[in-house]
Design an enzyme around this catalytic site. Structure first.
Site, PDB file in Angstrom:
ATOM      1  N   VAL A   8      38.693  51.107  80.200  1.00 57.66           N
ATOM      2  CA  VAL A   8      37.844  51.482  81.322  1.00 57.66           C
ATOM      3  C   VAL A   8      36.561  52.051  80.734  1.00 57.66           C
ATOM      4  O   VAL A   8      36.512  52.424  79.566  1.00 57.66           O
ATOM      5  CB  VAL A   8      38.512  52.514  82.271  1.00 57.66           C
ATOM      6  N   SER A   9      35.519  52.127  81.543  1.00 56.22           N
ATOM      7  CA  SER A   9      34.206  52.519  81.022  1.00 56.22           C
ATOM      8  C   SER A   9      34.010  54.015  80.861  1.00 56.22           C
ATOM      9  O   SER A   9      33.222  54.447  80.042  1.00 56.22           O
ATOM     10  CB  SER A   9      33.104  51.964  81.924  1.00 56.22           C
ATOM     11  N   THR A  10      34.706  54.821  81.660  1.00 56.97           N
ATOM     12  CA  THR A  10      34.499  56.274  81.585  1.00 56.97           C
ATOM     13  C   THR A  10      35.834  57.002  81.565  1.00 56.97           C
ATOM     14  O   THR A  10      36.874  56.454  81.952  1.00 56.97           O
ATOM     15  CB  THR A  10      33.693  56.793  82.789  1.00 56.97           C
ATOM     16  N   GLN A  13      37.851  57.245  84.907  1.00 51.39           N
ATOM     17  CA  GLN A  13      38.614  56.120  85.430  1.00 51.39           C
ATOM     18  C   GLN A  13      40.023  56.103  84.840  1.00 51.39           C
ATOM     19  O   GLN A  13      40.271  56.639  83.761  1.00 51.39           O
ATOM     20  CB  GLN A  13      37.888  54.812  85.110  1.00 51.39           C
TER      21      GLN A  13
END
Length: 183
Positions: A8-10, A13
């Site tokens: 996931v990007s962050t 998340q």
């Protein structure tokens, strides 16, 4: 061995749905990453690529979890083929053990990159349209005078941070940042 890769990007998340799908597929080890797909330096992906051996399988939930560009995806697939490693993307039903799977993979990779490029173009167009109307993105600039006033009010111990923010329009985070600088 069947390896999973979830990203996931962050940090805000959750990887849970990806991990559940990878476990259901039968992944024995899952590499988890919370970093943007744009970043080339992804430690967990690097580690996964180091441990792969002939006959292993790499499984991802979706293509965009392992890469954000067609070029990088194709490089990965070429790497997997060179090592004689299989690749599976669950959402796109891609399995590179077949020639049809390889073909479909390249089509989906191109479509995924095009979709991302369209999003970037739309974002740029929207920002340009906003600028043409006099709106500027980003945080508003705060004058040095406002920052000094906010620091003075803070140090007076007569106002709460919320009151200082309202009076000076200096964001809470900005106030704390400058308090660290001007000790």
């Amino acid at each position: 061995m069947i390896f999973g890769y979830a990203r996931v990007s962050t940090h805000l998340q959750s990887l849970d749905s990806q991990i559940d799908a990878l476990k259901k597929f039968g992944c024995m080890k899952i590499y988890e990453e919370k970093l943007s797909g744009k970043r080339k330096d992804r430690p967990e992906l690097k580690e996964l690529l180091k441990v792969l051996r002939k006959g292993d399988t790499v499984v991802v939930y979706k293509l965009d979890r392992i890469s954000r560009s067609t070029k990088h995806l194709i490089e990965l697939i070429d790497f997997f083929q060179e090592k004689e490693v299989n690749f599976v993307s669950l959402q796109e039903n891609i399995d590179t053990t077949s020639s049809m799977g390889k073909f479909i993979f390249r089509i989906f990779a191109a479509v995924a990159e095009m979709e991302r490029d369209i999003i970037v173009e739309r974002t740029k167009e929207g920002l340009n349209a906003a600028r043409a109307r006099g709106r500027v993105g980003g945080r508003p600039k705060v004058s040095e005078e406002d920052i000094k006033t906010a620091i003075t009010l803070y140090r007076s111990n007569n106002f709460t941070v919320q009151e200082i923010v309202k009076k000076t329009n200096v964001a809470r985070s900005t106030l704390y940042k400058y308090l660290m600088v001007y000790k």
